[in-house]
Design a protein around this motif. Structure first.
Motif, PDB file in Angstrom:
ATOM      1  N   PRO A   1     -10.805   3.277   2.173  1.00 25.53           N
ATOM      2  CA  PRO A   1      -9.412   2.933   1.840  1.00 25.53           C
ATOM      3  C   PRO A   1      -9.362   1.884   0.743  1.00 25.53           C
TER       4      PRO A   1
ATOM      5  N   GLY B   1      -3.712  -0.981   3.978  1.00 24.44           N
ATOM      6  CA  GLY B   1      -3.656   0.464   4.119  1.00 24.44           C
ATOM      7  C   GLY B   1      -4.525   0.954   5.263  1.00 24.44           C
TER       8      GLY B   1
ATOM      9  N   ILE C   1      -3.400   9.967   2.216  1.00 22.73           N
ATOM     10  CA  ILE C   1      -2.584   8.955   2.875  1.00 22.73           C
ATOM     11  C   ILE C   1      -1.110   9.327   2.918  1.00 22.73           C
TER      12      ILE C   1
ATOM     13  N   HIS D   1       0.807  -1.223   0.000  1.00 27.32           N
ATOM     14  CA  HIS D   1       0.000   0.000   0.000  1.00 27.32           C
ATOM     15  C   HIS D   1       0.837   1.268   0.000  1.00 27.32           C
ATOM     16  N   ASP D   2       2.166   1.161  -0.075  1.00 25.50           N
ATOM     17  CA  ASP D   2       2.987   2.374  -0.052  1.00 25.50           C
ATOM     18  C   ASP D   2       4.323   2.123  -0.735  1.00 25.50           C
TER      19      ASP D   2
ATOM     20  N   GLN E   1      -2.878   0.083   8.582  1.00 25.94           N
ATOM     21  CA  GLN E   1      -1.711   0.948   8.789  1.00 25.94           C
ATOM     22  C   GLN E   1      -2.163   2.327   9.258  1.00 25.94           C
ATOM     23  N   GLU E   2      -3.208   2.856   8.633  1.00 17.69           N
ATOM     24  CA  GLU E   2      -3.670   4.208   8.958  1.00 17.69           C
ATOM     25  C   GLU E   2      -4.370   4.251  10.316  1.00 17.69           C
TER      26      GLU E   2
END
Length: 616
Positions: free
Chosen positions: A319, A324, A299, A160-161, A327-328
């Protein structure tokens, strides 16, 4: 719990590790798998660590860096936070520095000299610096104790990143084969974990997987009606004066939501990639240093933020993946105290996300992966079971109903929606095949409800046999049916206008070969949310008579932090001040016995803090 690759019983801590933990960080014992990880890395082993945000990942490389000879090299993408990370370590008496693009030549030379002279314990680098030959040559000349690769999920192409610079980090083992490496992340499925290990050449590393459960976070997903108003109500009724993060999908939504909150008395600032670097840095600094500020962000904000007292994380848009989302939401409640993860979710979210996937760049395999991520997120939103159990299951872990998420507190019903699904799919089918037309959800619902509005009459859709066959359900209920059919892949959207079309799976419903179970939101008033459970080890009951003292201690901390130019939590966490207020230590020895008060902070702040206690 560690993974199957880790021993069931933790081995004795490495010589010096417990002493460092107590002297520097002020803790008497390691938590969860920390001790086993530290022992393994101090012994020269490679490790891949999955531990939720707030679980104490940093200690897993900081302690070995202080125990082993040499300097611990920490590879981190968080350039904007390196100064704060170094400041926090300096407060603990740890000799730390960083090298990144924010420094001028003189500052870089000073840090490089400190590294070469053995005057550092930890050195933070951005991953792109390891692609510069001068940095590699510098490291060749020094004594390295370990490499820590933080936020390791950034190496996963389908995570996701994703950060391309992380792909080059496999060379660490090739260039320094005898230096242990530890890769750390808060979220990764088994597949993502495998990808991290492969890309970082950690296939022989020992895996440590802590529980993904964050019992102090209460997960809640609500139907979206007027999301900004819903958010405002949440903040006013449950989180007045609390610090928090609100996530939106677009920059425009970020700006509008921040303005809306500010106009309604909630201190809020925007954060997104469209703002200039100076504004982003200022807003991030305010969030770290002020109490009660809300950041509304895309994000792009939050990874690596070590602010322990974020009391809520809210999402106004769906999301893209469970990883993700986890994580957030994990950025709330790092101190173990009760916190809220709140998401507003509706039909348009599903339509928008499906459209984004359909229009995304990349091949079919890429779109399938995106679709699989979205399907898992939709399953979490639509479940009638415990949200926490569903969340843990996504990461391959078992869990018991928590009794604290929204579906546990106010269970929704599951109902046989087969006939409703057939009516809706039949309407889409007749528009497609009898009229060669495609329309969005709103118009299809109008046909089902028998509304003779201008658009229905213009296209003579009141002549369709399905006109008015859905009068048994309300408009909001039909929108819920559309949303859930989209979530289950029984309906699809296409084109820029999000028109509805059938899928290969639609036929089984229309031919009565497949039953469709749908979620019905409870009509009874929701129970008042109770406080989320906190980690017992960190939750200190604060007697009512101690509350004024706690607030005085926080005021002292705020003034001290402002004077030193660091975030307040760098001085002491709220959890430490709660213990101080409850126990009222009278001497430096008594203060030093409180968890989280290390020797350096005791020497630096002990007398001043005791003076506050003596003011009563």
């Amino acid at each position: 719990m560690t993974s199957a690759q880790s021993s069931a019983v933790a081995e004795p801590a490495a010589p010096g590790a417990l002493e460092v933990l107590h002297r520097v960080f002020g803790y008497d014992s390691f938590r969860g798998p920390q001790q086993d990880i530290v022992e393994h890395v101090v012994g020269g082993g490679d490790a891949l660590v999955l531990m939720p945000t707030g679980g104490g990942k940093s200690l897993c490389y900081q302690v070995p860096s202080l125990v082993r000879d040499g300097v611990g090299i920490v590879v981190s993408p968080l350039i904007a936070l390196m100064q704060d990370q170094v400041d926090a370590l300096t407060e603990l008496g740890v000799r730390a520095g960083f090298l990144n693009s924010t420094q001028d030549a003189g500052q870089r030379r000073a840090v490089e000299a400190a590294f070469l002279n053995g005057e550092l314990d930890l050195l933070y680098l951005a991953p792109e610096r390891l692609r510069v030959e001068s940095t590699l040559s510098l490291l060749d000349k020094g004594d390295i104790s370990l490499f820590a690769i933080d936020e390791a999920h950034c190496v996963a192409q389908w995570g996701h990143d994703f950060r391309p610079d992380y792909l080059a980090l496999s060379m660490l083992h090739e260039r320094w084969p005898d230096v242990p490496r530890i890769a750390l992340t808060a979220t990764a499925t088994e597949a993502t974990r495998g990808e991290i290990a492969t890309r970082l050449d950690l296939t022989r590393a020992r895996h440590f997987v802590a529980s993904f459960d964050r019992p102090n976070i209460q997960y809640r997903i609500v139907g979206k009606s007027d999301p900004k108003r819903q958010l405002l109500n949440l903040l006013r009724t449950e989180h007045p004066g609390d610090a928090g993060i609100v996530y939106c999908l677009s920059r425009s939504s970020v700006e509008k939501t921040a303005d809306f909150l500010s106009q309604n008395g909630i201190p809020a600032v925007p954060y997104h990639a469209g703002l200039d670097a100076e504004t982003r840095a200022a807003h991030q600094s305010r969030f770290l240093r002020e109490d009660g500020l809300v950041v509304v962000a895309t994000i792009a904000f939050g990874m690596g933020i070590d602010k322990p007292d974020v009391r809520f994380v809210a999402h106004l848009d769906l999301p893209k993946s469970v990883e993700g989302y986890y994580q957030e939401t994990g950025r709330a409640g790092r101190d173990g105290l009760p916190s809220t993860a709140w998401l507003a979710y509706g039909l348009q979210d599903v339509v928008q996300q499906r459209k984004m996937i359909n229009n995304s760049e990349g091949d079919d395999a890429h779109r399938r992966r995106l679709g699989a991520h979205l399907d898992s997120m939709l399953a979490l939103c639509e479940t009638v079971e415990c949200r926490r159990v569903q969340l843990l299951a996504y990461f391959g872990q078992d869990g018991e109903p928590c009794g604290n998420c929204d579906t546990c507190l106010n269970p929704p019903e599951s109902w046989d929606g087969t006939i409703a699904a057939q009516k809706l799919l039949s309407t889409v089918y007749r528009l497609l095949h009898e009229r060669r037309q495609k329309f969005g959800a709103g118009h299809v619902v109008d046909i089902l409800l028998g509304k003779r509005n201008d658009k229905v009459q213009q296209f003579r859709h009141d002549e369709l046999t399905v006109f008015g066959v859905g009068a048994d359900l309300k408009e909001a209920e039909w929108r819920g049916v559309v949303r859930q059919l989209l979530a289950q892949g029984l309906l699809a959207v296409e084109g820029d206008y999000g028109t509805l079309v059938l899928t290969e799976a639609s036929g089984a419903v229309l031919s009565r070969e497949r039953e469709v179970r749908l979620r019905r939101e409870p009509e009874k008033a929701a129970k008042e949310p109770k406080q989320a459970k906190a980690r017992k080890s960190e939750q200190v009951e604060l007697p009512a008579e101690a509350a004024p003292l706690f607030e005085r201690l926080r005021a002292w901390r705020a003034a001290t932090a402002k004077e030193q130019g660091v975030p307040a939590y760098v001085i002491f966490h709220d959890a430490v001040l709660r213990q101080v207020a409850a126990q009222r230590p009278a001497t430096l020895d008594e203060l030093g016995a409180i968890s989280g008060v290390g020797q350096n902070k005791l020497a630096k702040y002990g007398r001043s803090l005791l003076d506050v206690l003596e003011e009563e």
